[in-house]
Design a protein around this motif. Structure first.
Motif, PDB file in Angstrom:
ATOM      1  N   ALA A   1      -0.905   0.516 -13.338  1.00 50.15           N
ATOM      2  CA  ALA A   1      -0.160  -0.787 -13.970  1.00 50.15           C
ATOM      3  C   ALA A   1       0.200  -1.798 -12.875  1.00 50.15           C
ATOM      4  CB  ALA A   1       1.233  -0.244 -14.846  1.00 50.15           C
ATOM      5  N   VAL A   2       0.768  -1.216 -11.793  1.00 49.17           N
ATOM      6  CA  VAL A   2       0.985  -2.213 -10.758  1.00 49.17           C
ATOM      7  C   VAL A   2      -0.222  -2.689 -10.195  1.00 49.17           C
ATOM      8  CG1 VAL A   2       2.251  -2.428  -8.418  1.00 49.17           C
ATOM      9  CG2 VAL A   2       3.198  -0.952 -10.217  1.00 49.17           C
ATOM     10  N   THR A   3      -1.246  -2.264  -9.968  1.00 48.67           N
ATOM     11  CA  THR A   3      -2.409  -2.965  -9.356  1.00 48.67           C
ATOM     12  C   THR A   3      -2.912  -3.844 -10.393  1.00 48.67           C
ATOM     13  OG1 THR A   3      -3.778  -0.967 -10.261  1.00 48.67           O
ATOM     14  CG2 THR A   3      -2.984  -0.800  -7.864  1.00 48.67           C
ATOM     15  N   GLY A   4      -2.640  -3.844 -11.606  1.00 46.10           N
ATOM     16  CA  GLY A   4      -3.284  -4.895 -12.476  1.00 46.10           C
ATOM     17  C   GLY A   4      -2.558  -6.209 -12.552  1.00 46.10           C
ATOM     18  N   ARG A   5      -1.086  -6.190 -11.573  1.00 48.10           N
ATOM     19  CA  ARG A   5      -0.541  -7.190 -11.677  1.00 48.10           C
ATOM     20  C   ARG A   5      -0.574  -8.121 -10.645  1.00 48.10           C
ATOM     21  NH1 ARG A   5       5.852  -5.341 -12.611  1.00 48.10           N
ATOM     22  NH2 ARG A   5       5.364  -3.951 -14.104  1.00 48.10           N
ATOM     23  N   PRO A   6      -0.417  -9.472 -10.563  1.00 52.22           N
ATOM     24  CA  PRO A   6      -0.529 -10.329  -9.397  1.00 52.22           C
ATOM     25  C   PRO A   6       0.143  -9.655  -8.140  1.00 52.22           C
ATOM     26  CG  PRO A   6       0.462 -11.399 -11.315  1.00 52.22           C
ATOM     27  CD  PRO A   6       0.289  -9.976 -11.683  1.00 52.22           C
TER      28      PRO A   6
ATOM     29  N   GLY B   1       0.898  -1.305   0.069  1.00 48.78           N
ATOM     30  CA  GLY B   1       0.052  -0.014  -0.084  1.00 48.78           C
ATOM     31  C   GLY B   1       1.062   1.177   0.042  1.00 48.78           C
ATOM     32  N   ARG B   2       1.994   1.268   0.978  1.00 50.88           N
ATOM     33  CA  ARG B   2       2.698   2.272   0.872  1.00 50.88           C
ATOM     34  C   ARG B   2       3.543   2.520  -0.546  1.00 50.88           C
ATOM     35  NH1 ARG B   2       6.852   1.197   4.420  1.00 50.88           N
ATOM     36  NH2 ARG B   2       7.576   3.225   4.173  1.00 50.88           N
ATOM     37  N   PHE B   3       3.983   1.391  -1.231  1.00 56.56           N
ATOM     38  CA  PHE B   3       4.648   1.646  -2.344  1.00 56.56           C
ATOM     39  C   PHE B   3       3.715   2.204  -3.668  1.00 56.56           C
ATOM     40  CE2 PHE B   3       5.468  -0.772  -6.679  1.00 56.56           C
ATOM     41  CZ  PHE B   3       6.449  -0.149  -6.925  1.00 56.56           C
ATOM     42  N   LEU B   4       2.546   1.631  -3.394  1.00 58.37           N
ATOM     43  CA  LEU B   4       1.499   2.101  -4.446  1.00 58.37           C
ATOM     44  C   LEU B   4       1.021   3.472  -4.324  1.00 58.37           C
ATOM     45  CD1 LEU B   4      -1.203  -0.901  -4.252  1.00 58.37           C
ATOM     46  CD2 LEU B   4       0.500  -0.136  -6.108  1.00 58.37           C
ATOM     47  N   ALA B   5       0.983   4.033  -3.033  1.00 58.49           N
ATOM     48  CA  ALA B   5       0.758   5.431  -2.574  1.00 58.49           C
ATOM     49  C   ALA B   5       2.023   6.151  -3.127  1.00 58.49           C
ATOM     50  CB  ALA B   5       0.621   5.605  -1.142  1.00 58.49           C
ATOM     51  N   ALA B   6       3.091   5.694  -3.385  1.00 57.01           N
ATOM     52  CA  ALA B   6       4.328   6.775  -3.701  1.00 57.01           C
ATOM     53  C   ALA B   6       4.531   6.672  -5.287  1.00 57.01           C
ATOM     54  CB  ALA B   6       5.832   5.911  -3.178  1.00 57.01           C
ATOM     55  N   LEU B   7       3.965   5.639  -5.844  1.00 57.85           N
ATOM     56  CA  LEU B   7       3.787   5.490  -7.574  1.00 57.85           C
ATOM     57  C   LEU B   7       2.995   7.005  -8.086  1.00 57.85           C
ATOM     58  CD1 LEU B   7       3.316   2.007  -8.023  1.00 57.85           C
ATOM     59  CD2 LEU B   7       5.350   3.116  -8.214  1.00 57.85           C
ATOM     60  N   GLU B   8       3.459   7.215  -9.278  1.00 57.37           N
ATOM     61  CA  GLU B   8       2.590   8.136 -10.073  1.00 57.37           C
ATOM     62  C   GLU B   8       1.383   7.274 -10.538  1.00 57.37           C
ATOM     63  OE1 GLU B   8       4.773  10.438 -13.170  1.00 57.37           O
ATOM     64  OE2 GLU B   8       6.380  10.517 -11.810  1.00 57.37           O
TER      65      GLU B   8
END
Length: 70
Positions: free
Chosen positions: A20-25, A7-14
């Protein structure tokens, strides 16, 4: 604010990278989040940036991880 590494990584992304990342496994997301945490922990330059702006340091580390992924 998310407390788990993914969750922290996703929040740091543009936004476009986040999509793109949330669509990955989930395993892929966890691997990227782990690489992100290692980037944050191992780079002295990011330590300095983190003192000035933690969100900026997290975003820079996320950018670097995603650049290596491309």
């Amino acid at each position: 604010m998310p407390t788990d590494p993914v969750g922290r990584f996703l929040a740091a992304l543009e936004p476009h990278q986040r999509e793109a990342v949330t669509g990955r496994p989930r395993e892929d997301q966890e691997r990227l989040a782990s690489a992100w945490e290692q980037e944050l922990a191992s780079d002295d330059e990011l330590d300095t940036l983190d003192e000035l702006s933690p969100p900026a340091a997290e975003a820079e580390a996320a950018r670097r991880v995603m650049d290596r992924e491309s």
